[in-house]
Design an enzyme around this catalytic site. Structure first.
Site, PDB file in Angstrom:
ATOM      1  CB  THR A 197      96.263   0.035  -0.068  1.00  0.00           C
ATOM      2  OG1 THR A 197      94.999  -0.292  -0.664  1.00  0.00           O
ATOM      3  CG2 THR A 197      97.371  -0.736  -0.749  1.00  0.00           C
ATOM      4  CB  CYS A 198      94.875   3.869   3.444  1.00  0.00           C
ATOM      5  SG  CYS A 198      95.875   3.325   4.810  1.00  0.00           S
ATOM      6  CG  ASP A 199      91.523   3.188  -2.679  1.00  0.00           C
ATOM      7  OD1 ASP A 199      90.322   2.804  -2.669  1.00  0.00           O
ATOM      8  OD2 ASP A 199      91.964   4.002  -3.499  1.00  0.00           O
TER       9      ASP A 199
END
Ligand code: PLP
Length: 377
Positions: free
Chosen positions: A324-326
């Site tokens: 994910t983009c976290d």
């Protein structure tokens, strides 16, 4: 543990995307092992560890009881075939209307750790049995449960006296030594506290009957763990030490220890890369991360065993991360994880010991990544 059945399932079904595969044979073995290790204790499976209907149905058929933390979990246990008399509402933090719903469903056993909660139970579940949770220090647990649940033993005495005054049945004391507890003597001091609470209550004319010794039984990840028999012996001798020949009824609430080693997550390498040409750690990005079911890698607390087809070849330290983009979605960085040098994009990896605390933590499709699929075989 990747059993032959799990391996065959993954090979023949070729499920797309990350998924958990749980082998019910292992759950059955674990249940029998607990029963043998602590033959005088009732087993209350902690539903939150993995509430898959097939697991609950198997355990209900084997005679397990259930530790539930919400009305939804109570309904799942009932649906799986458990009678309400085999269910404990073990959360110390409950809405009064949820207590009333549980009571209407026939549940008669409730956890408390404060006067305020006792008042709710007395109003919503009059005459029910309650047990008071006492704090433990969690030392030696790889996933400690902190100070969120329980009160000091001296307060537990007051809470149970108050419950008695409000017409409830003060039934006993509970504790949880902390999850993934690898110290065998962790139950000893908690049982000493429990005995003191029993004595104080007896002085006030109230006879407690039950000690709920909680969960904490570990799953093998990278390091060896003591056997269930060793836990059973340590706990039995601590019980005798503190209660002599007046042993109380006892309950254990295994979650992780019941299902952890029964599940394996199949995942895939999405990308391997470096941050500069001479970077000495490689980044390995999987199609599963903290938000896809591996939440217990938080603070790198739980280190899973990861199996690849290239095991046995030379390894190098890798940072493992999710898709994910976290930026929080990194599994192991402070302590890099040794992975085969030849590991490459598209490779399948098996993350072992993931039967507990994975699917339930992955209920929301953060960033559009689907919740973790689960197959119970
Ligand atoms: C989570 C929980 C358990 C299960 O703990 P494990 O360490 O997974 O065995 C048992 N009892 C209560 C009250 C819990 O909240």
């Amino acid at each position: 543990m990747t059993t032959a059945r799990i391996r065959d399932f993954i090979r023949t079904r070729r499920p797309d995307g990350p998924c958990l595969v749980v082998d019910l044979d292992v759950v059955r073995d674990n249940f029998q092992t607990f029963r043998k290790a602590l033959p005088d204790s009732s087993i209350y499976y902690a539903v939150k560890a993995n509430p898959a209907p097939e697991i609950l149905a198997l355990l209900a058929a084997l005679g397990s009881n259930f530790d539930c933390a919400s009305v939804a979990e109570i309904e799942m246990a009932l649906k799986a075939g458990a009678d309400a008399s085999r269910i404990s509402y073990g959360n110390t933090i409950k809405k009064e209307r949820d207590i009333a719903r549980a009571f209407a469903l026939g549940v008669g056993l409730y956890a408390v750790d404060s006067h305020e909660e006792v008042e709710k139970v007395a109003r919503a579940a009059p005459g029910a049995r309650v047990f008071c949770r006492v704090l433990t220090d969690g030392e030696g647990a790889e996933w400690p449960l902190s100070r969120k649940f329980g009160c000091v033993p001296a307060m537990a005495v007051d809470v149970l006296v108050y419950a008695h005054q409000l017409g409830l049945i003060s039934h006993g004391v509970s504790f949880h030594v902390g999850s993934q507890m690898t110290k065998l003597d962790a139950w000893d001091s908690a049982l000493a506290d429990a005995r003191r609470v029993f004595d104080k209550l007896l002085q006030q004319g109230i006879t407690l009957k039950m000690v709920n010794m909680g969960g904490g039984f570990p799953t093998r990840y990278l390091k060896d763990i003591p056997t269930a028999e060793a836990y059973g012996q340590a706990i039995s001798s601590a019980l005798r030490r503190h209660f002599g020949n007046q042993l109380p009824e006892t309950i254990i609430e295994p979650g992780r220890g019941m299902v952890g080693n029964a599940g394996v997550i199949k995942a895939e390498v999405v990308l391997t890369s470096r941050k500069c040409d001479n970077d000495n750690v490689r980044w390995v990005y999987l199609d599963i991360g903290k938000f896809g079911g591996l939440a217990e890698t938080m603070d790198e607390a739980i280190r899973y065993s990861i199996v690849t087809d290239r095991d046995g070849e030379a390894t190098e330290p890798c940072v493992l991360a999710g898709p994910t983009c976290d930026s929080a979605d990194v599994l192991y960085e402070k302590t890099p994880y040794a992975m085969p040098v030849s590991l490459t994009i598209g490779d399948e990896v098996l993350i072992e010991g993931t039967g507990a605390y994975t699917t339930t933590y992955s209920a929301v499709a953060f960033n559009g990544f689907e919740p973790l699929k689960s197959y119970v075989i």
